[in-house]
Design a protein around this motif. Structure first.
Motif, mmCIF file in Angstrom:
data_model
loop_
_atom_site.group_PDB
_atom_site.id
_atom_site.type_symbol
_atom_site.label_atom_id
_atom_site.label_comp_id
_atom_site.label_asym_id
_atom_site.label_seq_id
_atom_site.Cartn_x
_atom_site.Cartn_y
_atom_site.Cartn_z
ATOM 1 N N LEU A 1 24.412 -9.254 47.477
ATOM 2 C CA LEU A 1 23.437 -8.065 48.063
ATOM 3 C C LEU A 1 22.839 -8.522 49.355
ATOM 4 O O LEU A 1 22.718 -7.924 50.170
ATOM 5 C CB LEU A 1 22.502 -7.780 47.134
ATOM 6 C CG LEU A 1 21.400 -6.727 47.367
ATOM 7 C CD1 LEU A 1 21.983 -5.498 47.699
ATOM 8 C CD2 LEU A 1 20.392 -6.474 46.052
ATOM 9 N N ALA A 2 22.425 -9.993 49.326
ATOM 10 C CA ALA A 2 21.805 -10.545 50.720
ATOM 11 C C ALA A 2 22.754 -10.493 51.746
ATOM 12 O O ALA A 2 22.372 -9.714 52.813
ATOM 13 C CB ALA A 2 21.362 -11.866 50.339
ATOM 14 N N MET B 1 22.297 -8.372 55.428
ATOM 15 C CA MET B 1 22.352 -9.110 56.466
ATOM 16 C C MET B 1 23.414 -8.370 57.321
ATOM 17 O O MET B 1 23.142 -8.003 58.819
ATOM 18 C CB MET B 1 22.683 -10.584 56.485
ATOM 19 C CG MET B 1 21.696 -11.384 55.762
ATOM 20 S SD MET B 1 22.175 -12.990 55.815
ATOM 21 C CE MET B 1 23.313 -13.290 55.186
ATOM 22 N N GLU B 2 24.495 -8.062 56.927
ATOM 23 C CA GLU B 2 25.526 -7.293 57.626
ATOM 24 C C GLU B 2 25.340 -6.123 58.164
ATOM 25 O O GLU B 2 25.714 -5.495 59.394
ATOM 26 C CB GLU B 2 26.862 -7.219 56.830
ATOM 27 C CG GLU B 2 27.587 -8.475 56.546
ATOM 28 C CD GLU B 2 27.928 -9.184 57.618
ATOM 29 O OE1 GLU B 2 28.219 -8.601 58.884
ATOM 30 O OE2 GLU B 2 28.105 -10.615 57.527
ATOM 31 N N GLU B 3 24.238 -5.243 57.637
ATOM 32 C CA GLU B 3 23.421 -4.005 58.241
ATOM 33 C C GLU B 3 22.522 -4.286 59.421
ATOM 34 O O GLU B 3 22.383 -3.313 60.015
ATOM 35 C CB GLU B 3 22.815 -2.978 56.829
ATOM 36 C CG GLU B 3 23.777 -2.751 55.700
ATOM 37 C CD GLU B 3 22.953 -2.302 54.762
ATOM 38 O OE1 GLU B 3 21.698 -2.441 54.800
ATOM 39 O OE2 GLU B 3 23.506 -1.906 53.497
ATOM 40 N N HIS B 4 22.356 -5.273 59.472
ATOM 41 C CA HIS B 4 21.466 -5.959 60.693
ATOM 42 C C HIS B 4 22.247 -6.916 61.471
ATOM 43 O O HIS B 4 21.360 -8.082 61.660
ATOM 44 C CB HIS B 4 19.981 -6.447 60.089
ATOM 45 C CG HIS B 4 19.479 -5.343 59.366
ATOM 46 N ND1 HIS B 4 19.667 -5.175 58.119
ATOM 47 C CD2 HIS B 4 18.558 -4.749 59.643
ATOM 48 C CE1 HIS B 4 18.948 -4.260 57.493
ATOM 49 N NE2 HIS B 4 18.166 -3.845 58.701
ATOM 50 N N VAL C 1 16.118 -12.650 52.824
ATOM 51 C CA VAL C 1 16.701 -11.564 53.534
ATOM 52 C C VAL C 1 15.878 -10.264 53.500
ATOM 53 O O VAL C 1 15.117 -9.595 54.528
ATOM 54 C CB VAL C 1 17.924 -11.421 53.350
ATOM 55 C CG1 VAL C 1 18.422 -9.848 53.680
ATOM 56 C CG2 VAL C 1 19.057 -12.586 53.788
ATOM 57 N N GLN C 2 15.330 -9.912 52.227
ATOM 58 C CA GLN C 2 14.310 -8.992 51.978
ATOM 59 C C GLN C 2 12.893 -9.137 53.005
ATOM 60 O O GLN C 2 12.332 -8.198 53.610
ATOM 61 C CB GLN C 2 14.097 -8.681 50.760
ATOM 62 C CG GLN C 2 15.180 -8.273 49.920
ATOM 63 C CD GLN C 2 14.967 -8.167 48.349
ATOM 64 O OE1 GLN C 2 14.408 -9.177 47.764
ATOM 65 N NE2 GLN C 2 15.855 -7.115 47.593
ATOM 66 N N ARG C 3 12.501 -10.416 52.888
ATOM 67 C CA ARG C 3 11.205 -10.653 53.569
ATOM 68 C C ARG C 3 11.418 -10.425 55.192
ATOM 69 O O ARG C 3 10.465 -9.848 55.707
ATOM 70 C CB ARG C 3 10.729 -11.888 53.200
ATOM 71 C CG ARG C 3 10.105 -12.216 51.820
ATOM 72 C CD ARG C 3 9.217 -13.428 51.608
ATOM 73 N NE ARG C 3 10.446 -14.354 51.569
ATOM 74 C CZ ARG C 3 10.565 -15.619 52.173
ATOM 75 N NH1 ARG C 3 9.752 -15.725 53.152
ATOM 76 N NH2 ARG C 3 11.401 -16.210 51.791
ATOM 77 N N GLY D 1 21.758 -17.822 45.834
ATOM 78 C CA GLY D 1 21.857 -16.464 45.924
ATOM 79 C C GLY D 1 20.269 -15.717 45.693
ATOM 80 O O GLY D 1 20.162 -14.864 46.579
ATOM 81 N N GLU D 2 19.528 -16.099 44.842
ATOM 82 C CA GLU D 2 18.165 -15.677 44.650
ATOM 83 C C GLU D 2 17.501 -15.856 45.970
ATOM 84 O O GLU D 2 16.681 -14.977 46.434
ATOM 85 C CB GLU D 2 17.489 -15.975 43.335
ATOM 86 C CG GLU D 2 16.112 -15.348 43.032
ATOM 87 C CD GLU D 2 15.485 -15.792 41.850
ATOM 88 O OE1 GLU D 2 15.725 -15.106 40.799
ATOM 89 O OE2 GLU D 2 14.909 -16.971 41.798
ATOM 90 N N PHE D 3 17.388 -17.045 46.403
ATOM 91 C CA PHE D 3 16.674 -17.641 47.315
ATOM 92 C C PHE D 3 16.980 -16.614 48.616
ATOM 93 O O PHE D 3 16.303 -16.280 49.361
ATOM 94 C CB PHE D 3 16.850 -19.083 47.517
ATOM 95 C CG PHE D 3 16.248 -19.617 48.932
ATOM 96 C CD1 PHE D 3 14.965 -19.808 48.867
ATOM 97 C CD2 PHE D 3 17.154 -19.780 50.047
ATOM 98 C CE1 PHE D 3 14.443 -20.389 50.337
ATOM 99 C CE2 PHE D 3 16.475 -20.185 51.133
ATOM 100 C CZ PHE D 3 15.224 -20.549 51.281
#
Length: 160
Positions: A8-9, A13-16, A151-153, A144-146
């Protein structure tokens, strides 16, 4: 969920793409050499990050990884060089691998000291505090969670 969080992360990232600045995929042989240099085995999510991105930044966050085989004369964001340096300079335990740092001095590390499952938690190591007094605050159950949280932040900050 760890690999799902990583995927998901990575998708976020690939979307940006204009926000990413990574060295690029590292070969498996280099990742194995890095593990040997540190005397550890990387958990699956971090290994995948190294194989797909290597090391570098997303937004204002720099994620440490593998750059090349020169672990003695490198710099940030080389996790191997930085971990080896911190082992010498601040007695960083051998089971920790530095993957991120913040301005206040806290080092975010994969905690491979008592690895009982495939993945390893991300903990905070405070340089200057004796090892026997380290709290090892767990900030994520795995890389993965980190990465997903980071990325969300960054995306939320870009939107504000």
């Amino acid at each position: 969920m760890s690999m799902r969080d990583y995927e998901l992360a990575a998708n976020m990232m690939e979307e940006h793409p204009n926000t990413m600045d990574f060295i690029g995929p590292r070969p498996e042989s280099l990742v194995r050499t890095a593990e040997q240099a540190l005397g550890v085995t990387f958990p699956p999510t971090y290994r995948r990050f190294l194989l797909e991105y290597g090391a570098g930044g997303f937004g204002s966050s720099e994620i440490y990884g593998v750059i090349d085989e020169n672990f003695e004369e490198s710099s940030i964001p080389d996790a191997i060089w930085y971990t080896l340096t911190e082992r010498k300079e601040v007695n960083l335990p051998n089971g920790l691998v530095v993957i991120y740092a913040v301005g206040d001095g806290g080092l975010y590390c994969l905690d491979l000291q008592s690895k009982k499952v495939d993945e390893a938690p991300v903990v905070v190591y405070e340089p200057g505090l004796p090892n026997e007094e380290q709290f090892y605050e767990v900030v994520a159950k795995d890389f993965g969670e980190f990465l997903l949280d980071l990325v969300q932040r960054e995306i939320n900050w870009m939107r504000s």
